[in-house]
Design a protein around this motif. Structure first.
Motif, PDB file in Angstrom:
ATOM      1  N   VAL A   5      13.316   7.932 -32.776  1.00  0.00           N
ATOM      2  CA  VAL A   5      14.128   7.328 -33.821  1.00  0.00           C
ATOM      3  C   VAL A   5      13.202   6.486 -34.697  1.00  0.00           C
ATOM      4  O   VAL A   5      12.443   5.674 -34.201  1.00  0.00           O
ATOM      5  N   HIS A   6      13.272   6.693 -35.973  1.00  0.00           N
ATOM      6  CA  HIS A   6      12.336   6.003 -36.855  1.00  0.00           C
ATOM      7  C   HIS A   6      12.860   4.647 -37.290  1.00  0.00           C
ATOM      8  O   HIS A   6      13.416   4.464 -38.357  1.00  0.00           O
ATOM      9  N   LYS A   7      12.735   3.732 -36.405  1.00  0.00           N
ATOM     10  CA  LYS A   7      13.117   2.357 -36.673  1.00  0.00           C
ATOM     11  C   LYS A   7      11.980   1.547 -36.069  1.00  0.00           C
ATOM     12  O   LYS A   7      11.757   1.599 -34.859  1.00  0.00           O
ATOM     13  N   PRO A   8      11.231   0.858 -36.917  1.00  0.00           N
ATOM     14  CA  PRO A   8       9.962   0.280 -36.491  1.00  0.00           C
ATOM     15  C   PRO A   8       9.982  -0.422 -35.129  1.00  0.00           C
ATOM     16  O   PRO A   8       9.198  -0.104 -34.259  1.00  0.00           O
ATOM     17  N   ALA A   9      10.911  -1.356 -34.936  1.00  0.00           N
ATOM     18  CA  ALA A   9      10.880  -2.154 -33.719  1.00  0.00           C
ATOM     19  C   ALA A   9      11.231  -1.353 -32.472  1.00  0.00           C
ATOM     20  O   ALA A   9      10.867  -1.711 -31.372  1.00  0.00           O
ATOM     21  N   LEU A  10      11.963  -0.272 -32.668  1.00  0.00           N
ATOM     22  CA  LEU A  10      12.449   0.461 -31.497  1.00  0.00           C
ATOM     23  C   LEU A  10      11.655   1.719 -31.225  1.00  0.00           C
ATOM     24  O   LEU A  10      11.812   2.339 -30.177  1.00  0.00           O
ATOM     25  N   GLN A  12       8.876   2.469 -30.274  1.00  0.00           N
ATOM     26  CA  GLN A  12       8.015   2.581 -29.102  1.00  0.00           C
ATOM     27  C   GLN A  12       8.812   2.910 -27.846  1.00  0.00           C
ATOM     28  O   GLN A  12       8.247   3.173 -26.802  1.00  0.00           O
ATOM     29  N   PHE A  13      10.135   2.902 -27.923  1.00  0.00           N
ATOM     30  CA  PHE A  13      10.951   3.210 -26.756  1.00  0.00           C
ATOM     31  C   PHE A  13      11.404   4.666 -26.771  1.00  0.00           C
ATOM     32  O   PHE A  13      11.274   5.357 -27.775  1.00  0.00           O
ATOM     33  N   SER A  14      11.945   5.104 -25.665  1.00  0.00           N
ATOM     34  CA  SER A  14      12.418   6.483 -25.563  1.00  0.00           C
ATOM     35  C   SER A  14      13.930   6.552 -25.717  1.00  0.00           C
ATOM     36  O   SER A  14      14.645   5.676 -25.254  1.00  0.00           O
ATOM     37  N   PHE A  15      14.348   7.624 -26.337  1.00  0.00           N
ATOM     38  CA  PHE A  15      15.779   7.823 -26.542  1.00  0.00           C
ATOM     39  C   PHE A  15      16.182   9.182 -25.993  1.00  0.00           C
ATOM     40  O   PHE A  15      15.383  10.092 -25.888  1.00  0.00           O
ATOM     41  N   ILE A  16      17.448   9.301 -25.677  1.00  0.00           N
ATOM     42  CA  ILE A  16      17.962  10.619 -25.321  1.00  0.00           C
ATOM     43  C   ILE A  16      19.166  10.888 -26.188  1.00  0.00           C
ATOM     44  O   ILE A  16      19.884   9.975 -26.575  1.00  0.00           O
ATOM     45  N   TYR A 186      17.821  -5.724 -17.530  1.00  0.00           N
ATOM     46  CA  TYR A 186      17.935  -4.889 -18.724  1.00  0.00           C
ATOM     47  C   TYR A 186      18.714  -5.691 -19.757  1.00  0.00           C
ATOM     48  O   TYR A 186      19.931  -5.796 -19.658  1.00  0.00           O
ATOM     49  N   PRO A 187      18.021  -6.294 -20.725  1.00  0.00           N
ATOM     50  CA  PRO A 187      18.732  -7.105 -21.714  1.00  0.00           C
ATOM     51  C   PRO A 187      19.627  -6.200 -22.558  1.00  0.00           C
ATOM     52  O   PRO A 187      19.338  -5.011 -22.708  1.00  0.00           O
ATOM     53  N   PRO A 188      20.722  -6.751 -23.116  1.00  0.00           N
ATOM     54  CA  PRO A 188      21.526  -5.925 -24.010  1.00  0.00           C
ATOM     55  C   PRO A 188      20.687  -5.544 -25.226  1.00  0.00           C
ATOM     56  O   PRO A 188      19.817  -6.306 -25.634  1.00  0.00           O
ATOM     57  N   CYS A 189      20.951  -4.358 -25.755  1.00  0.00           N
ATOM     58  CA  CYS A 189      20.195  -3.907 -26.926  1.00  0.00           C
ATOM     59  C   CYS A 189      21.182  -3.598 -28.036  1.00  0.00           C
ATOM     60  O   CYS A 189      21.632  -2.462 -28.173  1.00  0.00           O
ATOM     61  N   PRO A 190      21.553  -4.618 -28.836  1.00  0.00           N
ATOM     62  CA  PRO A 190      22.611  -4.456 -29.844  1.00  0.00           C
ATOM     63  C   PRO A 190      22.291  -3.366 -30.870  1.00  0.00           C
ATOM     64  O   PRO A 190      23.197  -2.690 -31.359  1.00  0.00           O
ATOM     65  N   GLU A 191      21.001  -3.174 -31.167  1.00  0.00           N
ATOM     66  CA  GLU A 191      20.610  -2.181 -32.176  1.00  0.00           C
ATOM     67  C   GLU A 191      21.089  -0.770 -31.851  1.00  0.00           C
ATOM     68  O   GLU A 191      21.306   0.030 -32.749  1.00  0.00           O
ATOM     69  N   ILE A 192      21.243  -0.466 -30.558  1.00  0.00           N
ATOM     70  CA  ILE A 192      21.580   0.923 -30.245  1.00  0.00           C
ATOM     71  C   ILE A 192      23.017   1.270 -30.581  1.00  0.00           C
ATOM     72  O   ILE A 192      23.379   2.426 -30.637  1.00  0.00           O
ATOM     73  N   ASN A 199      21.139   7.295 -26.843  1.00  0.00           N
ATOM     74  CA  ASN A 199      21.050   6.220 -25.874  1.00  0.00           C
ATOM     75  C   ASN A 199      19.594   5.873 -25.689  1.00  0.00           C
ATOM     76  O   ASN A 199      18.740   6.748 -25.749  1.00  0.00           O
ATOM     77  N   MET A 200      19.335   4.605 -25.437  1.00  0.00           N
ATOM     78  CA  MET A 200      17.954   4.237 -25.190  1.00  0.00           C
ATOM     79  C   MET A 200      17.714   4.158 -23.685  1.00  0.00           C
ATOM     80  O   MET A 200      18.593   3.744 -22.931  1.00  0.00           O
ATOM     81  N   ILE A 201      16.523   4.556 -23.298  1.00  0.00           N
ATOM     82  CA  ILE A 201      16.161   4.555 -21.879  1.00  0.00           C
ATOM     83  C   ILE A 201      15.817   3.126 -21.426  1.00  0.00           C
ATOM     84  O   ILE A 201      14.942   2.485 -21.989  1.00  0.00           O
TER      85      ILE A 201
END
Ligand code: GA4
Length: 330
Positions: A5-10, A12-16, A186-192, A199-201
């Motif tokens: 997902v092309h969102k700078p801050a995110l 680096q994480f993996s998504f499904i 696992y902190p909440p991730c409001p951006e998702i 979903n973010m891993i």
């Protein structure tokens, strides 16, 4: 399918990709530890899923809530305080990065040895105002959970009609048992929330290398297990029960009869998830191989290895790798 997902801050994480809304699976085997007859259900659950839930487990709820509140207290510290307990390898505080081979997740955690004497000195500084309180909570919890894990392993041996009902449990009881304890936040991730179909891993898919894992989480969802057909199902959270995983080593000792379950955790957009997991492992020098009594007429699917060899190999692999592949007989 993994998607970037092309969102700078995110990024680096993996998504499904996830088109269906989360539906909870109601077919997770439920084992009542107070019933001796449960041993048959236990064996069936380990063969079908490698995963089940236990009730009437005998672990005092007070031990659970005390350790949970210590964990919450730790994860609420300012980052600079938590960093004092890093790096996570072999034991300590870690964030985002899982293992040493490039895996990342939306998670921070504490990795600890489950052998009480050696809880690292480095950590005592972090439990600042009252390190003894944390140490006691950890000790009470780990002792009780280890006892339950041993009872479960003995019921499994009975259910498998193995003469020596301590074949598995003795490995955890050994003074030199290489068992690990993990606290995950696992902190909440409001951006998702904005990413409707993704979903973010939190913690990427893997199997646990040890014999047995005992997981307890707060009331926040996220844990999923993989079924034989490759589909993923969400495990409804239950803070008063424990969830048990068969690990790779138990799969080997049962010559593949018990299945080491693939599982993962998805990030939650609203609520924090806190989990605590005891990973029961054998002593490092222990030889792991299928038990002869379980092989009547069968051939061994795995070559013998020591837990040290397996651990070294597993720890140099990526989370999602099939770590047993290297030890399969062709
Ligand atoms: C998975 C089970 C336990 O959490 C753990 C993990 C370990 C780590 O976090 O350092 C590993 C992972 C786990 C298996 C493959 C390697 C090692 C991260 C990783 C990429 C503590 C364990 O024993 O194995």
């Amino acid at each position: 399918t993994m998607v970037l997902v092309h969102k700078p801050a995110l990024q680096q994480f993996s998504f499904i990709r996830n088109i269906k809304p989360t539906t909870f699976f109601s077919g997770i085997p439920l084992i009542d530890l107070s019933k001796p007859d449960s041993k048959h259900l236990l064996v069936k659950a380990c063969e079908e899923f490698g995963f089940f839930k236990v009730v009437n487990h005998g672990v005092p709820l007070e031990f659970i809530s005390k350790l949970e509140s210590e964990a919450v207290k730790f994860f609420s510290l300012p980052p600079s305080e938590k960093e004092k307990a890093s790096p996570p390898n072999p034991f300590g505080y870690g964030k985002k990065s899982i293992g040493q081979n490039g895996d990342v997740g939306w998670v921070e955690y504490l990795l600890l040895t489950a052998n009480q004497e050696s809880v690292s000195q480095r950590l005592s500084s972090v439990f600042g105002d009252n390190p003894e309180k944390f140490r006691c909570a950890l000790n009470d919890y780990v002792s009780a959970v280890k006892k339950m894990a041993c009872e479960i392993l003995e019921m499994m041996a009975d259910g498998l009609k193995i003469q020596n009902r301590k074949v598995f449990s003795k490995l955890l009881m050994d003074e030199q048992s290489d068992s690990v304890f993990r606290l995950n936040h696992y902190p909440p991730c409001p951006e998702i929330q904005a990413l409707k179909e993704h979903n973010m891993i939190g913690f990427g898919e893997h199997t646990d290398p040890q014999i047995i894992s005992v997981l307890r989480s707060n009331n926040t969802s996220g844990l999923q297990i993989s079924l034989n057909d490759g589909s993923w199902i969400s495990v409804p959270p239950d803070p008063s029960s424990f969830f048990i995983n068969v690990g790779d080593s138990l799969q080997v000792m049962t010559n593949g009869r018990f299945k080491s379950v693939r599982h993962r955790v998805l990030a939650n957009s609203i609520k924090a998830r806190v989990s605590m997991i005891y990973f029961g492992g054998p002593p490092l020098r222990e030889k792991i191989a299928p038990l002869p009594s379980l092989m009547e007429g069968e051939e061994s699917l795995y070559r013998e290895f020591t837990w040290f060899e397996y651990k070294r190999s597993a720890y140099s692999s990526r989370l999602a790798d099939n770590k047993l592949l290297l030890f399969e007989r062709i």
